[in-house]
Design a protein around this motif. Sequence first.
Motif, PDB file in Angstrom:
ATOM      1  N   ALA A  63      32.649  49.931  48.048  1.00 38.05           N
ATOM      2  CA  ALA A  63      33.577  49.792  46.919  1.00 38.05           C
ATOM      3  C   ALA A  63      32.895  50.194  45.617  1.00 38.05           C
ATOM      4  CB  ALA A  63      34.091  48.357  46.829  1.00 38.05           C
ATOM      5  N   ASP A  64      33.539  51.032  44.847  1.00 38.93           N
ATOM      6  CA  ASP A  64      32.976  51.471  43.567  1.00 38.93           C
ATOM      7  C   ASP A  64      33.754  50.917  42.381  1.00 38.93           C
ATOM      8  OD1 ASP A  64      35.295  52.898  43.782  1.00 38.93           O
ATOM      9  OD2 ASP A  64      34.360  54.880  43.674  1.00 38.93           O
ATOM     10  N   GLU A  65      34.553  49.889  42.645  1.00 34.99           N
ATOM     11  CA  GLU A  65      35.341  49.285  41.574  1.00 34.99           C
ATOM     12  C   GLU A  65      35.537  47.805  41.855  1.00 34.99           C
ATOM     13  OE1 GLU A  65      39.768  49.686  39.461  1.00 34.99           O
ATOM     14  OE2 GLU A  65      39.183  51.018  41.113  1.00 34.99           O
ATOM     15  N   VAL A  66      35.320  46.999  40.839  1.00 36.86           N
ATOM     16  CA  VAL A  66      35.598  45.562  40.903  1.00 36.86           C
ATOM     17  C   VAL A  66      36.843  45.312  40.074  1.00 36.86           C
ATOM     18  CG1 VAL A  66      34.757  43.260  40.328  1.00 36.86           C
ATOM     19  CG2 VAL A  66      33.169  44.986  41.206  1.00 36.86           C
ATOM     20  N   SER A  67      37.907  44.873  40.726  1.00 41.95           N
ATOM     21  CA  SER A  67      39.189  44.779  40.024  1.00 41.95           C
ATOM     22  C   SER A  67      39.287  43.571  39.107  1.00 41.95           C
ATOM     23  CB  SER A  67      40.333  44.735  41.047  1.00 41.95           C
ATOM     24  OG  SER A  67      40.173  43.650  41.936  1.00 41.95           O
ATOM     25  N   GLU A  68      38.528  42.522  39.397  1.00 40.55           N
ATOM     26  CA  GLU A  68      38.641  41.321  38.569  1.00 40.55           C
ATOM     27  C   GLU A  68      37.387  40.473  38.712  1.00 40.55           C
ATOM     28  OE1 GLU A  68      41.674  37.468  37.991  1.00 40.55           O
ATOM     29  OE2 GLU A  68      42.147  39.096  39.407  1.00 40.55           O
ATOM     30  N   VAL A  69      36.904  39.918  37.595  1.00 41.48           N
ATOM     31  CA  VAL A  69      35.767  39.004  37.586  1.00 41.48           C
ATOM     32  C   VAL A  69      36.152  37.758  36.798  1.00 41.48           C
ATOM     33  CG1 VAL A  69      33.366  38.645  36.892  1.00 41.48           C
ATOM     34  CG2 VAL A  69      34.095  40.890  37.757  1.00 41.48           C
ATOM     35  N   ARG A  70      35.814  36.627  37.368  1.00 42.53           N
ATOM     36  CA  ARG A  70      36.141  35.351  36.720  1.00 42.53           C
ATOM     37  C   ARG A  70      34.898  34.462  36.769  1.00 42.53           C
ATOM     38  NH1 ARG A  70      39.987  34.288  39.726  1.00 42.53           N
ATOM     39  NH2 ARG A  70      41.707  34.987  38.406  1.00 42.53           N
ATOM     40  N   VAL A  71      34.566  33.825  35.647  1.00 42.67           N
ATOM     41  CA  VAL A  71      33.436  32.902  35.583  1.00 42.67           C
ATOM     42  C   VAL A  71      33.963  31.484  35.437  1.00 42.67           C
ATOM     43  CG1 VAL A  71      31.366  32.210  34.311  1.00 42.67           C
ATOM     44  CG2 VAL A  71      31.905  34.640  34.588  1.00 42.67           C
ATOM     45  N   HIS A  72      33.544  30.625  36.325  1.00 40.52           N
ATOM     46  CA  HIS A  72      33.836  29.184  36.225  1.00 40.52           C
ATOM     47  C   HIS A  72      32.562  28.520  35.698  1.00 40.52           C
ATOM     48  CE1 HIS A  72      37.647  29.258  38.654  1.00 40.52           C
ATOM     49  NE2 HIS A  72      37.096  30.385  39.072  1.00 40.52           N
ATOM     50  N   TRP A  73      32.530  28.276  34.393  1.00 44.21           N
ATOM     51  CA  TRP A  73      31.341  27.710  33.777  1.00 44.21           C
ATOM     52  C   TRP A  73      31.115  26.282  34.247  1.00 44.21           C
ATOM     53  CZ3 TRP A  73      28.002  30.697  31.099  1.00 44.21           C
ATOM     54  CH2 TRP A  73      28.464  31.941  30.660  1.00 44.21           C
ATOM     55  N   CYS A  74      29.885  25.802  34.068  1.00 41.01           N
ATOM     56  CA  CYS A  74      29.504  24.507  34.631  1.00 41.01           C
ATOM     57  C   CYS A  74      30.267  23.334  34.028  1.00 41.01           C
ATOM     58  CB  CYS A  74      28.004  24.281  34.480  1.00 41.01           C
ATOM     59  SG  CYS A  74      27.302  24.762  32.901  1.00 41.01           S
ATOM     60  N   ASP A  75      30.905  23.508  32.883  1.00 42.46           N
ATOM     61  CA  ASP A  75      31.697  22.426  32.300  1.00 42.46           C
ATOM     62  C   ASP A  75      33.167  22.520  32.686  1.00 42.46           C
ATOM     63  OD1 ASP A  75      32.432  24.667  30.856  1.00 42.46           O
ATOM     64  OD2 ASP A  75      32.480  23.635  28.920  1.00 42.46           O
ATOM     65  N   GLY A  76      33.519  23.501  33.536  1.00 42.51           N
ATOM     66  CA  GLY A  76      34.901  23.664  33.970  1.00 42.51           C
ATOM     67  C   GLY A  76      35.664  24.751  33.250  1.00 42.51           C
ATOM     68  N   THR A  77      35.118  25.281  32.164  1.00 43.83           N
ATOM     69  CA  THR A  77      35.780  26.362  31.441  1.00 43.83           C
ATOM     70  C   THR A  77      35.849  27.614  32.318  1.00 43.83           C
ATOM     71  OG1 THR A  77      34.976  25.524  29.325  1.00 43.83           O
ATOM     72  CG2 THR A  77      35.656  27.843  29.403  1.00 43.83           C
ATOM     73  N   VAL A  78      37.008  28.269  32.323  1.00 42.90           N
ATOM     74  CA  VAL A  78      37.201  29.486  33.104  1.00 42.90           C
ATOM     75  C   VAL A  78      37.309  30.671  32.160  1.00 42.90           C
ATOM     76  CG1 VAL A  78      38.655  30.696  34.763  1.00 42.90           C
ATOM     77  CG2 VAL A  78      38.353  28.204  34.934  1.00 42.90           C
ATOM     78  N   GLN A  79      36.548  31.706  32.425  1.00 47.01           N
ATOM     79  CA  GLN A  79      36.523  32.894  31.587  1.00 47.01           C
ATOM     80  C   GLN A  79      36.918  34.112  32.414  1.00 47.01           C
ATOM     81  OE1 GLN A  79      32.777  33.472  29.638  1.00 47.01           O
ATOM     82  NE2 GLN A  79      33.440  35.225  28.449  1.00 47.01           N
ATOM     83  N   GLU A  80      37.948  34.810  31.998  1.00 46.53           N
ATOM     84  CA  GLU A  80      38.418  36.019  32.674  1.00 46.53           C
ATOM     85  C   GLU A  80      37.729  37.238  32.052  1.00 46.53           C
ATOM     86  OE1 GLU A  80      40.485  36.029  35.178  1.00 46.53           O
ATOM     87  OE2 GLU A  80      41.409  34.036  35.148  1.00 46.53           O
ATOM     88  N   LEU A  81      37.094  38.055  32.927  1.00 48.56           N
ATOM     89  CA  LEU A  81      36.379  39.228  32.432  1.00 48.56           C
ATOM     90  C   LEU A  81      37.057  40.531  32.827  1.00 48.56           C
ATOM     91  CD1 LEU A  81      32.709  38.134  33.200  1.00 48.56           C
ATOM     92  CD2 LEU A  81      33.965  37.918  31.052  1.00 48.56           C
ATOM     93  N   GLY A  82      38.076  40.435  33.666  1.00 47.16           N
ATOM     94  CA  GLY A  82      38.782  41.644  34.070  1.00 47.16           C
ATOM     95  C   GLY A  82      37.942  42.530  34.960  1.00 47.16           C
TER      96      GLY A  82
END
Length: 624
Positions: A586-605
């Motif tokens: 695969a040469d493409e990552v369609s979506e990345v999401r970070v679940h930080w240690c305090d529960g915050t979710v960050q969408e990176l696309g």
Amino acid sequence: MSNRENMDTEYEEDVEYRDDAIIGKAFRWSLAAILLLVIAGGTTAYLLTRPEPEPPVRETRLAPVKVREVEEVQPPKVTFTDITDDSGIAFYHNNGATGEKLLPETMGGGMAFLDFDSDGDQDLLLVNSQDWPDDEPSGRTTTSVLYRNDGGRFNDVTEGSGLDASCYGMGAAVGDYDNDGKVDIFLTAVGENHLFHNLGDGRFEDVTATAGVGGEADRWSTSAGWFDYDIDGDLDLFVCNYVQWSKAYDISQKFQLVGGGRAYGRPQNFEGTFPYLYRNEGDGTFTDVSDQAGVQLRNPATGVPLQKSLGLAFCDLDENGTLDVLIANDTVQNVLLRNNGDGTFNDIGALSGIAFDAQGNARGAMGIDVTTVRGQKAMAVAIGNFSNEMTAFYVTRAGRTQFVDEAISTGLGPNTRLQLTFGLFYFDYDLDTRLDLLCANGHLEEDINRVQPSQHYEQPPQLFWNAGPQYGTEFLPVSSRHCGEDLLKPMVGRGAGFADIDNDGDLDVLITSSGRKPRLLRNDLDLGHHWIRFHLVGDGSNCNRDAIGSWIELTLGDQTYRKQVMPTRSYLSQVELPVSFGLGEADEVSEVRVHWCDGTVQELGSLPVDQLHRVTYPAVSEET
């Protein structure tokens, strides 16, 4: 006698005779009636209870036997090259052995990959032991050694660093405990442990006394790790302790090999100990909360400390937002300390199924690792065990804590039964998206082959390629034909870790050896597989600066993959902090999401592949 009397006598006799005849006749009729009743009752009972007649036999046509067609697969060819000498690593582990055969001599040493100078590449710490105080100096190195990575070559920068202090070291834990952006070092030992604060410019200060994490002078500490158990934004410290040991007691036991000769002691002959849990107070000091947190477990039958701990891992298995603690114990049950979220833990090891083997026996457990497997549908705990005991592979559905040991069905168990496994870890060495497993092996006794022909002191490391659950054998042992000769050369393996030391995207390996040189193995992957790496940086308030305990989730097509930021794993060791994902073709990552240690979710696309991304809390990604 008169005629009258004779007539009366005859009459009486006749009456008695007729009475007896009547009684006899009545008795016979009664017997006949009873017999008829019994026959009638039996006949009735038989008629009422007789089985149904067997149905006529009918011939049934058997369905044709179908054999499951499983495609035969082979591990890919990925060569690991021993570059220990060429890279500048001249370390030789000093276990202090002079022939007395003291148990600590065969249990070290550890290692850690870390970026102590914050230049973006992975440096190396090798933990050393020392000569015993009563022995004549051997001339061997007695301090741990810090190597700075300069473009793939490692330079010894120990002298003048503040780390050049002697102790009978065992393992290491690295983490930024004061959130100042510089990674600090904690060393475990037989005796007092040591915490070194990173001052920058390659210098460290021993702050053990002021921090309050030295532990007891008669304790033997092994694996340790940094984690934020109370989710307050700074890193706390968990320290495993092995057995209650002293030189005098060890020698007094007079352990013997079969056929004569001094032997190393059995852990069954030593009492267990309690671990340490240190809460970070945020001002450079720590408080030992082991007792009130519920991590000091006792044998319910004897009341003595339960654990003899060697391996340590952290993971939020029940997905309640807090990190649980998994501990591999030697010859006593393994422990799973469930984090209740209120500062306390309770052990659910036996209930979860990881405490014992399938027959309910404790094993000689050493190293441990935990990760997601089979996409994100399951979690698996791997535990390396003593010789003639299979490596464990406990699997549960994601979010649950009820494990089943699938070592046999996956092929891992039968191929690890003979080896004595210390360090082990999951990593995707061929970057095909599936996590493989490496085991560092080596016995305790130099003369073990003399008494057990199937065993050897030096044993080859093992690499298992993950073929995927769709095949009959999920983990295939990798031979030298597929990985080269260097990786599988026999050694006295102990600690083990991985890092991308040359920044080419694949993961390289280091294995330590008790009383000998370590082995640094460069991964020479050439399959054209893509990859992506992440370095998370917390804000030091909501989430610790190292982002330990956070999860990274990425989507490839219709598949989702998750990995945890967690350097603590294996045995006495730490792997690199950045997180790597193999992407296969695969040469493409369609979506990345970070679940930080305090529960915050960050969408990176969507993010570009074949590079490392630095992600800060809660800022956007920065390419490097």
